[in-house]
Design a protein around this motif. Structure first.
Motif, short mmCIF file in Angstrom:
data_model
loop_
_atom_site.label_atom_id
_atom_site.label_comp_id
_atom_site.label_asym_id
_atom_site.label_seq_id
_atom_site.Cartn_x
_atom_site.Cartn_y
_atom_site.Cartn_z
N GLU A 270 40.74 83.44 62.72
CA GLU A 270 42.01 84.04 62.30
C GLU A 270 41.87 85.55 62.26
O GLU A 270 40.79 86.08 61.96
CB GLU A 270 42.43 83.51 60.93
CG GLU A 270 42.73 82.02 60.89
CD GLU A 270 43.16 81.57 59.51
OE1 GLU A 270 43.15 82.42 58.59
OE2 GLU A 270 43.51 80.39 59.35
N GLU A 271 42.97 86.22 62.52
CA GLU A 271 42.97 87.67 62.45
C GLU A 271 42.57 88.12 61.05
O GLU A 271 43.08 87.61 60.05
CB GLU A 271 44.36 88.20 62.80
CG GLU A 271 44.46 89.71 62.82
CD GLU A 271 45.84 90.18 63.22
OE1 GLU A 271 46.19 91.33 62.87
OE2 GLU A 271 46.58 89.40 63.86
N LYS A 292 39.89 91.29 64.92
CA LYS A 292 41.20 91.95 64.89
C LYS A 292 42.27 91.15 65.61
O LYS A 292 43.45 91.21 65.27
CB LYS A 292 41.11 93.34 65.53
CG LYS A 292 40.48 94.41 64.67
CD LYS A 292 40.76 95.79 65.25
CE LYS A 292 42.24 96.11 65.28
NZ LYS A 292 42.53 97.44 65.88
N GLY A 293 41.86 90.40 66.63
CA GLY A 293 42.82 89.60 67.39
C GLY A 293 42.11 88.81 68.46
O GLY A 293 41.02 89.17 68.91
#
Length: 310
Positions: A270-271, A292-293
């Protein structure tokens, strides 16, 4: 129309082309608006159309059987009985269709393909007929009828495509390619596409957030970086510590293996998810990795370290 006084008729792979033909009155005898277009040999056209229709019927039965295979359990016995009756009838009809296709013995591969399909169908047809017999179904329990229906779906699914297949032959042999483009075959393909409907568009891939250091993993060596990881596997050196990064779909796994044995593994899915690593032993300082992504094409990691230079 008069006799042809001049011109040339050429047969290529069973397809007739006519060039420069003239009648006895000196006028061009134009059999087609496009003089380069194919004139189908009637036997080639009929064979191709017969095979296309027969194969389409078999494919439809196999598709329908696969869809119904998991629907019998928990359903009224009439569902299994109806399937057994329709499947047996369809298989008999498909066998007749393949048998009715003309045998072009002058082109051995055509007969091999047709007879291979027919043998496969006739291999399972007697058992399907027996399992679907109305007299045999009378008095059976729902469970027994369901078992018979499931057996028939398995038999239908087990009908194998010959090798080389129709698709292979149409790609490798000009004669089969032309037969596969006969009007009847084109109609079959159009009907199949119309029945299947438009394909679902792929889900859009969410964009990755920007990475200050781009894809330069070497930027992490000094202990602070923000990088984009595009490969499924990558090693990132942070000071004197090496992080093994693996991407699998929307999950990122980071592993640090200690020289003395053992390892620390952190899964980031998950971010904003984080994992912290150290050198082990009496060494001081840590490395923190933050996700971060991520999407199916890559991931962006922010890495900060309090380790002394490696």
């Amino acid at each position: 129309m008069g006799l042809v006084a001049g011109g040339l008729v050429v047969a290529v792979g069973g397809v007739l082309f006519m060039a420069g033909a003239e009648t006895d009155d000196g006028e061009s005898d134009d059999f087609s608006a496009d003089t380069s277009g194919p004139f189908f040999n009637p036997s080639q056209r009929d064979w191709g159309e017969g095979m296309c229709e027969s194969m389409a019927s078999l494919k439809a039965l196999q598709t329908d059987s696969a869809k119904k295979a998991d629907t019998f359990a928990g359903s009224p016995d009439s569902v299994a009985s109806a399937y057994l009756t329709s499947a047996s009838s369809a298989l008999e009809d498909i066998s007749r269709k393949f048998a009715a296709v003309d045998s072009l013995t002058r082109i051995p591969e055509t007969e091999r393909l047709r007879s291979s399909y027919l043998r496969e169908i006739d291999r399972v047809r007697p058992e399907v007929r027996e399992l679907s017999d109305a007299d045999g179904l009378a008095g059976l329990s729902t469970r027994e009828k369901t078992g018979r229906a499931e057996r028939v779906t398995s038999l239908v699914a087990g009908i194998k495509e010959p090798s080389p297949s129709w698709d292979q032959l149409t790609q490798e042999d000009r004669w089969f390619e032309t037969a596969g483009n006969s009007p009847g075959c084109v109609k079959v393909r159009q009907a199949e596409r119309a029945k299947s409907g438009p394909s679902e568009p792929p889900e859009p891939v969410p964009p990755l957030p920007p990475a200050a250091d781009g894809a330069s993993l070497g930027a992490c060596l000094d202990g602070a970086c923000e990088v984009r990881v595009m490969k499924p596997e990558a090693d990132i050196k942070v000071g004197g510590l090496t992080l093994e990064v693996t991407r699998d779909g929307s999950k990122v796994t980071v592993v640090h293996s200690y020289p003395s044995g053992g390892a620390v593994r952190v899964n980031l899915s998950e971010e904003g998810a984080r994992g912290t690593f150290g050198r082990g032993g009496d060494a001081t300082g840590t490395v923190t990795v933050e996700l971060k992504g991520v999407n199916r094409n890559g991931a962006v990691l922010r890495i900060n370290s309090s380790l002394p230079p490696g």
